[in-house]
Write a protein that holds these residues in place. Structure first.
Motif, PDB file in Angstrom:
ATOM      1  N   GLU A  94       0.866  -1.170   0.000  1.00 26.33           N
ATOM      2  CA  GLU A  94       0.000   0.000   0.000  1.00 26.33           C
ATOM      3  C   GLU A  94       0.906   1.224   0.000  1.00 26.33           C
ATOM      4  O   GLU A  94       1.851   1.311   0.768  1.00 26.33           O
ATOM      5  CB  GLU A  94      -0.912   0.015   1.225  1.00 26.33           C
TER       6      GLU A  94
ATOM      7  N   LYS B  29       0.856   4.556  10.612  1.00 28.20           N
ATOM      8  CA  LYS B  29       0.552   4.201   9.224  1.00 28.20           C
ATOM      9  C   LYS B  29       1.750   4.424   8.307  1.00 28.20           C
ATOM     10  O   LYS B  29       1.994   3.626   7.391  1.00 28.20           O
ATOM     11  CB  LYS B  29      -0.655   5.012   8.730  1.00 28.20           C
TER      12      LYS B  29
ATOM     13  N   ALA C  43       3.648   1.528   6.130  1.00 21.36           N
ATOM     14  CA  ALA C  43       3.665   1.627   4.664  1.00 21.36           C
ATOM     15  C   ALA C  43       5.077   1.621   4.087  1.00 21.36           C
ATOM     16  O   ALA C  43       5.307   1.061   3.011  1.00 21.36           O
ATOM     17  CB  ALA C  43       2.923   2.892   4.212  1.00 21.36           C
ATOM     18  N   THR C  44       6.021   2.251   4.786  1.00 24.21           N
ATOM     19  CA  THR C  44       7.370   2.410   4.225  1.00 24.21           C
ATOM     20  C   THR C  44       8.408   1.489   4.850  1.00 24.21           C
ATOM     21  O   THR C  44       9.502   1.320   4.302  1.00 24.21           O
ATOM     22  CB  THR C  44       7.866   3.859   4.404  1.00 24.21           C
TER      23      THR C  44
END
Length: 319
Positions: free
Chosen positions: A212, A249, A253-254
């Protein structure tokens, strides 16, 4: 180069097509740009004749033989193991590569050279997805998982696929000068010539290729505003999230905390700026680090050398 530089690119069944055609196109363009046959380019293979690449396109090759000035081994998936274990090919490589002016590989072609014992004690590059496998299978060599391509003495090795074009341009620059190499890059409509020390994956690309990637737009903004205070309150506000939610988040995500990610962006930008002639103080300001001392500490922690030494190796002398 008083005579055409004999350049071999080794192909085999199942080789990666662009590992062959990318560098070949660069050397061919060099001949056109130089207005003379600067490179005597040959696609060779263990048996000669048509060699089917991994995408089904067949390459017309000559049977291995003779002595090249430059030898590059293409990578591949299907057929790579067979090339690594083929005795006649390994014997030819052991005889030919040491006698060449330089030799190397594109992508997983490093496995073929390593299997022939030609990379022991060398620092090498290969495709990011194969770095661990190469290091485990051949512990006598050192794998550089960061660089697009690596030059260790007469051994030139590149990372995945398109990095073979970057390395071929560097080879042309070494032979014929930067002006001609830059002319070829413009002819190929490349966005920029990438230096070997540039990372295989930029932080932005890593974020974009995650499962994502909700923060890609924010990260693009971060790259354009590295001189700003990129802390969690600032970034959370731009993302429209609470600080706690943003931290969680973004890290998911990273794969990095916001602070670690921002530092990676800044230091990657610093490496590019160090290739120019900006003073270290100006670079520190442009990337958002408050002083040359803080910049130097962060850079050395990440890359194992001071910015000034990096500039001596890769760029221009500081003012």
């Amino acid at each position: 180069m008083s005579r055409p530089h004999r350049t071999y690119i080794l192909a085999y069944e199942g080789c990666q097509l662009l590992d062959v055609t990318g560098p070949a196109a660069v050397f061919g363009a060099a001949n056109e740009a130089a207005g003379r046959p600067a490179y005597d380019l040959r696609i060779v293979s263990p048996d000669g004749g048509l060699v089917r690449s991994n995408c089904g396109v067949a390459l017309d090759s000559r049977k291995i033989g003779g002595q090249p000035d430059t030898l590059l081994v293409a990578g591949g998936s299907r057929g790579l193991k067979a090339a690594m274990t083929r005795d006649d090919l390994r014997r030819w490589l052991r005889k030919t590569a040491p006698a060449a002016r330089r030799f190397g590989s594109v992508c997983t072609g490093a496995f073929v050279l390593a299997a022939a014992g030609l990379l022991d004690g060398r620092r090498v590059a290969t495709h990011w997805a194969s770095c661990e496998r190469l290091a485990q299978g051949f512990p006598a060599l050192e794998v550089d998982a960061e660089s697009l391509y690596v030059v260790d003495g007469k051994v030139w090795t590149s990372a995945g696929v398109t990095t073979g074009i970057d390395m071929a341009l560097a080879l042309v620059e070494a032979d014929l000068g930067p002006a001609l190499a830059n002319l070829i890059a413009r002819h190929f409509v490349l966005y920029a010539r990438r230096p070997g020390y540039q990372s295989q994956f930029s932080p932005l690309l890593q974020a974009q290729t995650a499962t994502e990637a909700p923060f890609a737009e924010l990260i693009e903004w971060m790259q354009a505003h590295l001189d700003r205070r990129l802390d969690v309150p600032e970034l959370a506000a731009r993302a429209g999230l609470s600080e706690r939610s943003f931290y969680r988040k973004f890290t998911e995500a990273t794969g990095k905390t916001p602070a670690h990610f921002v530092e990676s962006l800044r230091l990657d930008a610093a490496r590019t700026l160090l290739a120019g002639d900006l003073p270290l103080k100006a670079i520190a300001g442009k990337i958002g680090l408050s002083s040359p001392a803080r910049f130097g500490q962060a850079f050395e922690r990440r890359f194992g050398m001071a910015p000034s030494l990096f500039r001596q190796m890769h760029g221009q002398q500081p003012r």
